[in-house]
Scaffold this motif. Sequence first.
Motif, short mmCIF file in Angstrom:
data_model
loop_
_atom_site.label_atom_id
_atom_site.label_comp_id
_atom_site.label_asym_id
_atom_site.label_seq_id
_atom_site.Cartn_x
_atom_site.Cartn_y
_atom_site.Cartn_z
N VAL A 332 0.83 -1.20 0.00
CA VAL A 332 0.00 0.00 0.00
C VAL A 332 0.87 1.25 0.00
O VAL A 332 0.63 2.20 -0.77
N ALA A 333 1.91 1.27 0.84
CA ALA A 333 2.78 2.44 0.92
C ALA A 333 3.50 2.69 -0.41
O ALA A 333 3.62 3.84 -0.86
N PRO A 342 -4.34 2.09 -9.94
CA PRO A 342 -4.88 0.75 -10.19
C PRO A 342 -4.49 -0.26 -9.11
O PRO A 342 -5.30 -1.09 -8.70
N ALA A 343 -3.24 -0.18 -8.63
CA ALA A 343 -2.80 -1.10 -7.58
C ALA A 343 -3.58 -0.85 -6.30
O ALA A 343 -4.02 -1.80 -5.62
N THR A 350 -9.94 -5.98 -2.61
CA THR A 350 -9.74 -7.39 -2.29
C THR A 350 -9.41 -7.67 -0.84
O THR A 350 -9.77 -8.74 -0.32
N LEU A 351 -8.74 -6.75 -0.15
CA LEU A 351 -8.34 -7.01 1.22
C LEU A 351 -9.57 -7.11 2.12
O LEU A 351 -10.37 -6.18 2.21
N GLY A 352 -9.71 -8.25 2.77
CA GLY A 352 -10.86 -8.48 3.63
C GLY A 352 -12.07 -9.06 2.93
O GLY A 352 -13.12 -9.25 3.55
N ASP A 353 -11.93 -9.40 1.65
CA ASP A 353 -13.03 -10.02 0.90
C ASP A 353 -13.00 -11.52 1.15
O ASP A 353 -12.18 -12.25 0.57
N VAL A 369 3.86 -8.06 -6.54
CA VAL A 369 5.09 -8.17 -7.33
C VAL A 369 5.41 -6.84 -8.00
O VAL A 369 6.54 -6.35 -7.96
N ARG A 370 4.39 -6.24 -8.64
CA ARG A 370 4.61 -5.03 -9.43
C ARG A 370 5.08 -3.86 -8.58
O ARG A 370 5.91 -3.05 -9.01
#
Length: 497
Positions: A332-333, A342-343, A350-353, A369-370
């Motif tokens: 995130v940072a 986009p990231a 998605t986090l927590g889904d 990765v990106r």
Amino acid sequence: MRPTQAKDHPAAAPSPLPRLVAPSGSSPRRRRAGRAAAGGAHGAGPPRGAALRQVEPVAVDEDVPAAVGHVLDQVLADRLARAGALDALFARELAERVARFTQAGGKRTRSQLVWWSMRACGGSDGSTASAALRVGAALELLQTCALVHDDVMDGATLRRGRPALHADVQGRYGDTAAPARAARFGEAAAILAGDLALAWSDDVVAETPLDRWTATMVRRLWSDMRTEMVAGQFLDLQGQLTGSRSQPRALRAACLKSALYSVERPLALGATLAGADGRTIRALCAAGRRVGMAFQLRDDLDDVFGDPERTGKSRGGDIREGKPTYLVALAVARAEAAGDRPALTVLERTLGDENLSPAGLDEVRDVLVRTGARAAVESKIDRLSTQGLRHFDGALPATEATARLRGLLAAAAVSRAAAPDGCRNAPSGTGPDDSPEVPRGAGPADSPEGSPGLAPVASAASRASRAASPAPDDPPARSRPAAALAPAGSGAPEARR
């Protein structure tokens, strides 16, 4: 006669509860040369089950996990007999599940660290060896408690390639109750199972005959470790709830929840059993904390990128649960620093889904990765491992036991479940990675007294040895009188905690 005997249990009155298992064997013999007396730490009569069968350390060296397993078998057989005498249904449905889960444990890494730390610090007599095996067995039971409770809190249904304990219980009653009620019962039973494993682990430590100084230090270390585990788990859960993406908080939770418990405390326990001096214990703690942090960061990577057939659990559990791992906080940072919208969108979505699809998890993996977060965590693991081994090297005499212990530490952060694509091929990326290798104040060698961060959780053994071991030529810790130790809850601020 003690007052409780006179008031609560007069000789003519029947015992309020039947004795579950008649004591077997004779009382343990008192050991000489300052080692564990039969009366334990306080000179009272030996607790039931306290007698230690003398073992030959060199024989145990050949297969430590098997030796720990043998002690576990003995301990669990006794506990199951007591449970059966209390209630057959309880024994069959709960106690036996705890025993099976513990006996089918993993590589016994924590108990091996206890053993080889004890051996590398000079433990060579049968009494010390027996005590180390019992403490190792207690750690395995404590691990059962942690994993069973963790699976309930995370809603994980798979553990070690088999149904998690709560899922197993739910399946057992799936045909006799509504699904929701069976699920709730499974979770409740698992909480009780974890509590039972914790009680048994405490019993094993309490019933291990030790001399007064060693018993005091072992039990303080044990107490600290249990509290640290709970604190780390709470921070983990609180981070999930609040969506915290703080890198320092992630590292602090990882240190409390895993690094101390998985590596540092086992090393300190083994060294304390052997009567190591303060300098040695401090060096091992410094090494253990760094290697333990590397171990947890590796576990975070394996959760996302590992092969489920090797991890024994579903891939991406941390992502679906929204765990505040350092890996995610770093991604995130980095995305924010690079303006990679986009990231960030992928991570926010998605986090927590809990219902995240495999395709959605692939998107997360691509972002990790990106942004370079994956490679940065790999580099951090390497640095922490190197630093840990640097603290370790030179702290102990060059013996076979020291080499075995070093090998365990070197292997701790190696991926145990790498997927075919491997972690080393990720691009390095750029972005913020300003957090310290371990949280500031995390260990005796990191910062002066009173610094912020994790200084308050310094090892009890380290705290005592700082006061009792000012010079290199101090006598071994075991030779110092118990009066030199600050009693729990008193003394300097760092001792009060």
